[in-house]
Every structure is written in C-alpha cells, then in structure tokens.
Design a protein around this motif. Structure first.
Motif, PDB file in Angstrom:
ATOM      1  N   VAL A   1       0.784  -1.226  -0.142  1.00 34.85           N
ATOM      2  CA  VAL A   1       0.078  -0.001   0.105  1.00 34.85           C
ATOM      3  C   VAL A   1       0.812   1.422   0.071  1.00 34.85           C
TER       4      VAL A   1
ATOM      5  N   THR B   1      -3.165   5.307   5.465  1.00 33.75           N
ATOM      6  CA  THR B   1      -4.718   5.253   5.568  1.00 33.75           C
ATOM      7  C   THR B   1      -5.271   3.888   5.076  1.00 33.75           C
ATOM      8  N   GLU B   2      -4.344   3.265   4.086  1.00 36.90           N
ATOM      9  CA  GLU B   2      -4.778   2.205   3.640  1.00 36.90           C
ATOM     10  C   GLU B   2      -4.326   0.866   4.304  1.00 36.90           C
TER      11      GLU B   2
END
Length: 167
Positions: free
Chosen positions: A33, A37-38
């Motif tokens: 990622v 936030t992922e």
C-alpha cells in the motif's frame, strides 16, 4: 512463511522492497500500500505477521499506524522502515509500539534478518542508532538542527541586547 505487508508512499521504493523480499524463500509479501490510511484495511484483509511501515506517509504516518495495528491485530508486529535515522523517531517508534526500526540505506540482508528476528518475537534496532538514541535523549532533531536552533537563540539574544527586534 512470514507474511509481510509493505507500506511506503514512494512507488519505486515500495516496488523494490517487494521485489527483493519476494526473493527470500521464507517471506511472502501479502500486501503493498502507498498510504497510511490503506494499511489497516489491507492488514485486516491479509492478516500479515509483519507490517513494514514508512514513518512519513500520506494520510497517516507509520508511527500512528503501528499503534492502530497493535490494537486491531495484536499478532501483527511492526517494523518501521525509514530514511530517518534519528533517535527521536526511534524513541517514538518503540512507544508506538514497533518491534523493529530499520533505515532504508541498510543492506537488504539486514532487513531480511530483522524481519526474521521480529517474527521470532524479538525486537531489533540497529546498534549504532540505539546507542545514539540512548546517548542523545529523545530529541528528534539531528545534531546539525540542534546547532542551528542554538545559533538562532544566540542571534536573538544579541539582537535583543542591542535593541533590535528578534526573529
């Protein structure tokens, strides 16, 4: 197999880390990622053993994400992988809690070893950085940055004594 999630906002670094880790017979990269936030959603989806996190990423930084992972997936251990070999970041990473801290200019073999050690339940920090952190306290500033702040303070004191406005 050691299941690893990678999080880094620099696509080239992320791809290179994934490629080199996939060469190791006992390491499986299960997610990649590009933002903080992922990470949590990817971790919940793939259930990694290790999350290798950059300190500074868009959305949420690696130190914040490490704490989130500890709460949501206590079996996932975190290693901070960063360009910043600063004692202050190291101290914050250990509180986060991260199980390891590796600098991006380390040789790949050191990263492989650190992943294996952390997976085995140990904590790992490069010895020179650990010694610097213990000797230098908790300041995230480099020696040069601290020198610059002292110089500005001295300049302000001189300007103030001479009746000029300070910076």
């Amino acid at each position: 197999m050691i299941r690893v999630l990678l999080a880094d906002d620099q696509a080239l670094v992320l791809g290179a880390l994934a490629a080199v880790l996939r060469l190791e017979p006992d390491i499986d990269v299960v997610a990649e990622v590009g933002t903080g936030t992922e990470v949590l959603a990817a971790a919940q989806r793939t259930v990694p053993d290790i999350a290798l996190l950059d300190v500074q990423m868009p959305g949420r930084g690696g130190l914040t994400v490490a704490a989130d992972l500890q709460r949501a997936l206590p079996g996932c251990r975190t290693i901070i992988c960063t360009t910043f070999s600063r004692p202050g970041y190291l101290s914050r990473a250990m509180v986060a809690p991260a199980a390891g801290y590796v600098v991006k200019d380390s040789p790949p073999e050191q990263l492989f070893d650190e992943i294996r050690r952390v997976h085995a339940g140990l904590r790992f920090v490069h010895p020179a950085l650990a010694a610097e952190a213990l000797a230098g306290g908790a300041s995230p500033l480099t020696g040069r940055e601290a020198d610059m702040l002292r110089a500005v303070k001295q300049l302000n004191n001189g300007l103030k004594a001479a009746g000029y406005p300070t910076v």
